[in-house]
Design a protein around this motif. Structure first.
Motif, short mmCIF file in Angstrom:
data_model
loop_
_atom_site.label_atom_id
_atom_site.label_comp_id
_atom_site.label_asym_id
_atom_site.label_seq_id
_atom_site.Cartn_x
_atom_site.Cartn_y
_atom_site.Cartn_z
N SER A 267 -27.23 51.18 -14.02
CA SER A 267 -28.44 51.11 -14.83
C SER A 267 -28.16 50.89 -16.31
CB SER A 267 -29.26 52.41 -14.65
OG SER A 267 -28.49 53.53 -15.05
N ASP A 268 -26.93 51.13 -16.74
CA ASP A 268 -26.56 50.91 -18.14
C ASP A 268 -25.86 49.57 -18.36
OD1 ASP A 268 -27.54 53.40 -18.91
OD2 ASP A 268 -25.66 54.40 -18.39
N SER A 269 -25.87 48.72 -17.36
CA SER A 269 -25.13 47.47 -17.45
C SER A 269 -25.91 46.41 -18.21
CB SER A 269 -24.81 46.94 -16.05
OG SER A 269 -26.01 46.57 -15.38
N ALA A 270 -25.19 45.36 -18.62
CA ALA A 270 -25.83 44.24 -19.32
C ALA A 270 -26.82 43.50 -18.43
CB ALA A 270 -24.74 43.29 -19.84
N PRO A 271 -26.56 43.29 -17.12
CA PRO A 271 -27.59 42.67 -16.27
C PRO A 271 -28.86 43.52 -16.17
CG PRO A 271 -25.43 42.46 -15.24
CD PRO A 271 -25.26 43.37 -16.42
N ALA A 272 -28.70 44.85 -16.14
CA ALA A 272 -29.88 45.72 -16.09
C ALA A 272 -30.68 45.64 -17.38
CB ALA A 272 -29.44 47.17 -15.83
N ALA A 273 -29.98 45.55 -18.52
CA ALA A 273 -30.67 45.41 -19.80
C ALA A 273 -31.44 44.09 -19.85
CB ALA A 273 -29.65 45.46 -20.94
N LEU A 274 -30.85 43.02 -19.30
CA LEU A 274 -31.54 41.73 -19.27
C LEU A 274 -32.79 41.80 -18.40
CD1 LEU A 274 -31.81 38.76 -19.91
CD2 LEU A 274 -30.13 38.27 -18.11
N ARG A 275 -32.69 42.45 -17.25
CA ARG A 275 -33.86 42.58 -16.37
C ARG A 275 -34.99 43.34 -17.06
NH1 ARG A 275 -29.78 43.37 -12.41
NH2 ARG A 275 -30.02 45.65 -12.57
N ALA A 276 -34.63 44.40 -17.80
CA ALA A 276 -35.65 45.18 -18.52
C ALA A 276 -36.32 44.34 -19.60
CB ALA A 276 -35.00 46.43 -19.13
N TYR A 277 -35.52 43.55 -20.30
CA TYR A 277 -36.09 42.69 -21.35
C TYR A 277 -37.00 41.62 -20.74
CZ TYR A 277 -36.36 39.43 -25.27
OH TYR A 277 -36.82 38.61 -26.28
N GLU A 278 -36.53 41.03 -19.66
CA GLU A 278 -37.33 39.98 -19.01
C GLU A 278 -38.66 40.52 -18.50
OE1 GLU A 278 -35.05 36.78 -16.60
OE2 GLU A 278 -33.93 38.65 -16.35
N SER A 279 -38.64 41.72 -17.90
CA SER A 279 -39.86 42.27 -17.32
C SER A 279 -40.93 42.50 -18.37
CB SER A 279 -39.56 43.59 -16.59
OG SER A 279 -39.13 44.58 -17.52
N ALA A 280 -40.51 42.71 -19.62
CA ALA A 280 -41.47 42.88 -20.70
C ALA A 280 -41.83 41.55 -21.36
CB ALA A 280 -40.93 43.86 -21.74
N ALA A 281 -40.84 40.68 -21.54
CA ALA A 281 -41.05 39.45 -22.32
C ALA A 281 -41.80 38.37 -21.55
CB ALA A 281 -39.71 38.91 -22.80
N ARG A 282 -41.49 38.17 -20.29
CA ARG A 282 -42.09 37.05 -19.55
C ARG A 282 -43.61 37.15 -19.47
NH1 ARG A 282 -38.32 33.62 -17.37
NH2 ARG A 282 -36.22 34.45 -17.05
N PRO A 283 -44.19 38.31 -19.12
CA PRO A 283 -45.66 38.38 -19.09
C PRO A 283 -46.30 38.12 -20.46
CG PRO A 283 -44.70 40.23 -17.91
CD PRO A 283 -43.58 39.56 -18.63
N LEU A 284 -45.65 38.60 -21.52
CA LEU A 284 -46.21 38.42 -22.87
C LEU A 284 -46.11 36.96 -23.31
CD1 LEU A 284 -44.88 41.63 -24.71
CD2 LEU A 284 -47.17 41.21 -23.76
N LEU A 285 -45.08 36.25 -22.87
CA LEU A 285 -44.97 34.83 -23.20
C LEU A 285 -46.07 34.01 -22.50
CD1 LEU A 285 -41.10 34.30 -23.05
CD2 LEU A 285 -42.55 34.18 -25.09
N ASP A 286 -46.49 34.49 -21.32
CA ASP A 286 -47.56 33.79 -20.59
C ASP A 286 -48.94 34.16 -21.11
OD1 ASP A 286 -45.71 32.55 -19.00
OD2 ASP A 286 -45.75 34.12 -17.46
N ALA A 287 -49.03 35.29 -21.84
CA ALA A 287 -50.33 35.75 -22.35
C ALA A 287 -50.32 35.73 -23.87
CB ALA A 287 -50.64 37.14 -21.80
N ALA A 288 -50.32 36.91 -24.48
CA ALA A 288 -50.27 37.03 -25.95
C ALA A 288 -49.07 37.89 -26.33
CB ALA A 288 -51.56 37.64 -26.49
N TRP A 289 -48.23 37.37 -27.21
CA TRP A 289 -47.03 38.10 -27.61
C TRP A 289 -47.39 39.34 -28.40
CZ3 TRP A 289 -42.22 37.71 -25.96
CH2 TRP A 289 -41.19 38.33 -26.68
#
Length: 301
Positions: A267-289
């Motif tokens: 859970s502390d790995s770099a792939p896990a950090a990327l997944r956490a960032y993506e889960s927040a960023a992708r919806p906001l990029l499709d809607a309003a940042w």
């Protein structure tokens, strides 16, 4: 890069390999049998012939050793075959000087390259890994991602990446981004597009926040198996007009350790950090940042 210090053993080896010493030995090899045959006394003649035999053995041994230790440069068969023999000879001399000066650094296990030579060398290192039996057939790469679009322009390098993956190799790529950049929509969009393209190739991707890394961890490096590490000393630009990197052929384990210390596990790995960032960023990029919501996510990475 500063030239490596010369110790007494290195100076002694260079002295033994010098053309002057070879000339002296060769001359002695010519003179000795002449003196032997001109000498009437049998004992003296026998001694000189023994000396001659030793000289011949030294010459043969020296020739074999020099061929193994030094680069052999093929010369033109006939300079007159060149359209401008003088110009050709000047260019040849310059290329040989560059090769010899670089080779001394390579022999020490390190080599520095500049600007446009950096991407060309990175491709060569990957292709050499494919041609060799070095194990593992793996690339560990960390990228100081100041401009996500920069890596997409290095087509030859990406093609070499794809070839390695198609041949059963693996690539782990760590994108290192500044916190302030991760909060911007105009940075997040090209970053995630870049990550998508790498995943499509088969690259395992991870993310780290540069502000939270030690200086020795926030480094742009490509680690080829356990054989070499191409470390970017000065970041290049899109036009390859600047940039400086060093290839290390020894001490590679320490670069692997630094990479793995940032990559982490679970859970502390770099792939896990990327997944956490993506889960927040992708919806906001499709809607309003929403920078506030993104800050909450980035603070947890």
């Amino acid at each position: 890069m500063a030239a490596p210090r010369r110790d007494s053993a290195g100076r002694a080896v260079d002295a033994l390999a010098s053309p002057a010493l070879a000339n002296v030995i060769g001359l002695a090899g010519i003179v000795t049998p002449i003196v032997a045959w001109l000498t009437a006394r049998g004992t003296t003649k026998n001694v000189l012939l023994v000396v001659e035999t030793v000289i011949v053995m030294l010459l043969v041994g020296s020739h074999i050793w020099l061929r193994k230790r030094f680069i052999q440069l093929r010369r033109a068969n006939n300079l007159r075959d060149m359209d401008d023999s003088h110009y050709y000879d000047l260019v040849r001399a310059k290329l040989e000087r560059e090769l010899v000066s670089d080779y001394s650094a390579v022999a020490d296990g390190h080599m520095q390259v500049y600007a446009s030579e950096v991407p060309r060398l990175s491709v060569m290192l990957l292709q050499t890994l494919l041609e060799s039996e070095s194990q593992p057939q793996r690339i560990l790469a960390s990228d100081l991602t100041t401009d996500p679009a920069l890596l997409t322009r290095r087509r030859d390098y990406l093609a070499a990446n794809r070839q390695l993956l198609n041949n059963g190799g693996t690539i782990q790529r760590l994108f290192i981004a500044r916190e302030r950049d991760l909060l911007r929509a105009d940075y997040a969009r090209p970053l995630l597009q870049l990550i998508d393209s790498h995943r499509e190739m088969g690259v395992t991707c991870g993310l780290a926040v540069r502000d939270r890394l030690r200086a020795d961890q926030a480094v742009d490096v490509i680690i080829i198996a356990s054989a070499a590490a191409l470390v970017e000393d000065e970041q290049g630009d899109a036009d390859y007009t600047k940039g400086r990197s060093t290839v290390h052929f020894k001490g590679v384990d320490r670069w692997i350790s630094r990479f793995e210390s940032v990559w982490g596990n679970g859970s502390d790995s770099a792939p896990a950090a990327l997944r956490a960032y993506e889960s927040a960023a992708r919806p906001l990029l499709d809607a309003a940042w929403d920078e506030t919501r993104m800050r909450q996510t980035v603070d947890t990475l």
